[in-house]
Scaffold this motif. Structure first.
Motif, mmCIF file in Angstrom:
data_model
loop_
_atom_site.group_PDB
_atom_site.id
_atom_site.type_symbol
_atom_site.label_atom_id
_atom_site.label_comp_id
_atom_site.label_asym_id
_atom_site.label_seq_id
_atom_site.Cartn_x
_atom_site.Cartn_y
_atom_site.Cartn_z
ATOM 1 N N LEU A 98 -27.625 49.176 4.056
ATOM 2 C CA LEU A 98 -27.119 49.768 5.297
ATOM 3 C C LEU A 98 -27.912 49.351 6.534
ATOM 4 O O LEU A 98 -27.644 49.838 7.637
ATOM 5 C CB LEU A 98 -27.098 51.301 5.175
ATOM 6 N N LYS A 99 -28.896 48.454 6.326
ATOM 7 C CA LYS A 99 -29.699 47.900 7.432
ATOM 8 C C LYS A 99 -30.348 49.010 8.258
ATOM 9 O O LYS A 99 -30.272 49.033 9.494
ATOM 10 C CB LYS A 99 -28.835 46.991 8.310
ATOM 11 N N ALA A 135 -23.851 50.582 9.709
ATOM 12 C CA ALA A 135 -24.661 49.363 9.780
ATOM 13 C C ALA A 135 -24.344 48.546 11.036
ATOM 14 O O ALA A 135 -24.326 47.315 11.004
ATOM 15 C CB ALA A 135 -24.483 48.522 8.513
ATOM 16 N N VAL A 169 -21.198 45.461 4.808
ATOM 17 C CA VAL A 169 -22.259 45.956 3.929
ATOM 18 C C VAL A 169 -22.010 45.385 2.538
ATOM 19 O O VAL A 169 -20.934 45.574 1.965
ATOM 20 C CB VAL A 169 -22.261 47.505 3.869
#
Length: 194
Positions: A98-99, A135, A169
């Motif tokens: 999900l950064k 994200a 994602v």
């Protein structure tokens, strides 16, 4: 003549006060109560099903008219690193996918209410459209939910299926790719706002 002008000013002030108090009585805003709310993300893998639960939710909903369920705005935020599975290795893979270092939250912002159906005694079925940002990728999505209101509280319940790849994602993997997760997840929510 002077008395007539004074009387007109008084009448104007009374009318303005009436308009102000009637609009205050109908317009209301409610803030999300994190302790009484839940949001879960349910998914699959080639080994077993999995679940994440949000520990940190924020948001608010405001109404032009609560009794008629005329929603003016609704915003919900989930802290990415507050999504927990109970397994630290899975959580780390989730945060990476999900950064979370760059995008700290997942958010939903209401854009339009399409329909509202009065079910009974403060319960409404709502079909809406909003912007879901995951994200850093924002997508317009349909979201249907049930809205219940009782004295001083509003509860929103519903669920939504999404594909992770729609938000750029990559579904998380573990054990050097031996465990892979499915692309589609189900988000279930029950949010209490006061």
């Amino acid at each position: 003549m002077l008395k007539l002008k004074k009387m007109n000013r008084i009448m104007l002030k009374v009318f303005a006060l009436f308009l102000l108090t009637s609009s205050i009585g109908q317009a209301q805003e409610f803030n999300l109560n994190n302790q009484e709310s839940s949001l879960k993300v349910l998914g699959t893998s080639n080994v077993h099903d999995w679940e994440l639960e949000a520990e940190n939710l924020r948001g608010k909903i405001s109404f032009k008219n609560l009794n008629e369920c005329i929603i003016e705005a609704c915003n919900i935020e989930v802290t990415v690193e507050g999504l927990k599975s109970g397994k630290s290795s899975m959580d780390k893979n989730t945060f990476k996918a999900l950064k979370s270092e760059k995008h700290k939250t997942i958010s939903f912002k209401l854009v339009e209410v399409k329909t509202v159906e009065n079910k009974d005694a403060g319960k409404f079925s709502v079909q809406s459209v909003g912007d879901l940002t995951i994200a850093g990728v924002k997508k317009r999505v349909d979201l249907n939910f049930i809205l219940n209101h009782t004295e001083g509280k509003v509860n929103l319940t519903g669920e939504k299926k999404i594909k992770m790849t729609d938000f750029n994602v990559d579904p998380p993997k573990a054990m050097f790719g031996a465990i892979t997760t499915g692309d589609e997840v189900l988000i279930k929510f029950s949010t209490q706002l006061k």
